[in-house]
Design an enzyme around this catalytic site. Structure first.
Site, PDB file in Angstrom:
ATOM      1  N   ILE A 100      25.987  43.730  49.694  1.00  0.00           N
ATOM      2  CA  ILE A 100      26.058  42.449  50.387  1.00  0.00           C
ATOM      3  C   ILE A 100      26.467  42.733  51.824  1.00  0.00           C
ATOM      4  O   ILE A 100      27.098  43.748  52.116  1.00  0.00           O
ATOM      5  CB  ILE A 100      27.026  41.438  49.710  1.00  0.00           C
ATOM      6  N   ASP A 101      26.081  41.846  52.731  1.00  0.00           N
ATOM      7  CA  ASP A 101      26.341  42.052  54.155  1.00  0.00           C
ATOM      8  C   ASP A 101      27.826  42.205  54.437  1.00  0.00           C
ATOM      9  O   ASP A 101      28.674  41.661  53.719  1.00  0.00           O
ATOM     10  CB  ASP A 101      25.805  40.871  54.975  1.00  0.00           C
ATOM     11  N   ARG A 102      28.118  42.888  55.521  1.00  0.00           N
ATOM     12  CA  ARG A 102      29.504  43.147  55.908  1.00  0.00           C
ATOM     13  C   ARG A 102      30.325  41.852  56.033  1.00  0.00           C
ATOM     14  O   ARG A 102      31.481  41.798  55.616  1.00  0.00           O
ATOM     15  CB  ARG A 102      29.519  43.907  57.245  1.00  0.00           C
TER      16      ARG A 102
ATOM     17  N   ARG B  69      20.464  34.092  54.788  1.00  0.00           N
ATOM     18  CA  ARG B  69      20.761  33.684  56.167  1.00  0.00           C
ATOM     19  C   ARG B  69      19.492  33.269  56.917  1.00  0.00           C
ATOM     20  O   ARG B  69      19.461  32.247  57.601  1.00  0.00           O
ATOM     21  CB  ARG B  69      21.482  34.826  56.894  1.00  0.00           C
TER      22      ARG B  69
END
Length: 315
Positions: A141-143, A243
């Site tokens: 998952i994204d930072r 997103r």
């Protein structure tokens, strides 16, 4: 230099590492050795499997005898892992057994080191569990996204869970606060996504006819005066998918530095909210050992909780 790097190693491959690429095996085993050096010894034929040269993409089999040559690495202090950060990770473990860890990842921490980031969740967990022979990310998952992250503690568990991902048997649900009023009739976004890397190394994703097919399903959780809390379920797993799909729908996610709405974000910043409002709220899958269906939910952090409880009239 690590003692085990100084001499030739002969390793018999077990089930834990069957079907793993030999380059990935070496990268994981020879921690601290530059990847360029690992690929150099592979290219020169110094790494052997069953006494034969192999290419980096060779997949190991049970019973293979892997020869790893001595690798010279200059001694240097290990500054990659901050002990305080490592200790704090323990409190974010939602579940752990001999096969898996379910982790509630904080926003702002990468899942792994690299690209200028020294410390990641997986490096931290390896430092936290030094006796674990195998710890690998099942997915990413994204930072800046928080929430459920799945880690495998055995190669067989990783294969089992990857198979579930391929067959869409893993159900991931995200919560996102988006700008504006999400339409009640909009239950999904289907838009092909193309990944681009800028000269700076930054990754940007856009909707494009040349992109890969992508689908996200949505459900409204709560409507506010200027925003909507939605549940997003990615059917495909593209980079930045939720997103970009929110942006494509005309409702970018709060405090999204790449794909956000500057006016919306400035208003949230004025009331003290500074993180991306994207949270991997739940994950369900079949346990790789018991074959039972499991579901885990990750609680919101203080920033998300405070925004929804104290500033409900401001959003």
């Amino acid at each position: 230099m690590n003692e085990e790097f100084k001499t030739v190693q002969l390793i018999e491959i077990t089930d834990d590492h069957a079907l793993q690429r030999v380059d990935n095996y070496l990268i994981a085993r020879l921690k601290g050795v530059p990847k360029s050096m690992i690929y150099r010894v592979l290219r020169k034929g110094e790494v052997r499997v069953n006494k034969k040269r192999v290419k980096p993409e060779y997949k190991l089999s049970i019973g293979d005898v892997l020869r790893i040559p001595p690798v010279r690495v200059a001694d240097k202090p290990n500054n990659n892992v901050n002990l305080n950060k490592v200790a704090s990770l323990e409190t974010h473990i939602l579940y752990e057994d001999d096969r898996i860890i379910v982790f509630n990842k904080p926003s702002g921490i990468a899942v792994h080191g690299g690209s200028g980031v020294n410390f990641g969740v997986i490096e931290g967990l390896r430092a936290l569990r030094p006796d674990s022979r195998f710890l690998e990310l099942v997915h990413r998952i994204d930072r800046d996204t928080s929430g459920c992250l799945l880690i495998a503690k055995k190669r067989s568990a990783l294969r089992h869970l990857h198979e579930q991902l391929r067959h869409k048997q893993v159900d991931k649900r995200y919560h996102a606060l988006v700008c504006g009023q999400w339409p009640e009739h909009r239950f999904k976004v289907v838009a092909a996504l193309e990944k681009n890397t800028l000269k700076s190394g930054e990754r940007l994703v856009s909707v494009s006819l040349n992109g890969k097919p992508s689908e996200t399903r949505y459900r409204i959780l709560e409507q506010f005066s200027k925003s909507t809390l939605v549940e997003a379920s990615p059917i495909t797993g593209r980079t930045h998918q939720i997103r970009v799909h929110c942006l494509h729908a005309g409702h970018p996610i709060a405090q999204d530095s790449k794909y956000g709405d500057s006016v919306f974000d400035a208003r949230l910043k004025s009331i003290g909210f500074n993180r991306l409002f994207l949270h991997a709220n739940s994950i369900s899958f079949i346990h790789p050992s018991t074959e039972k269906k499991m579901k885990f939910t990750a609680p919101y952090d203080e920033a998300l909780t405070k925004l929804l409880s104290e500033h409900v009239h401001d959003i």
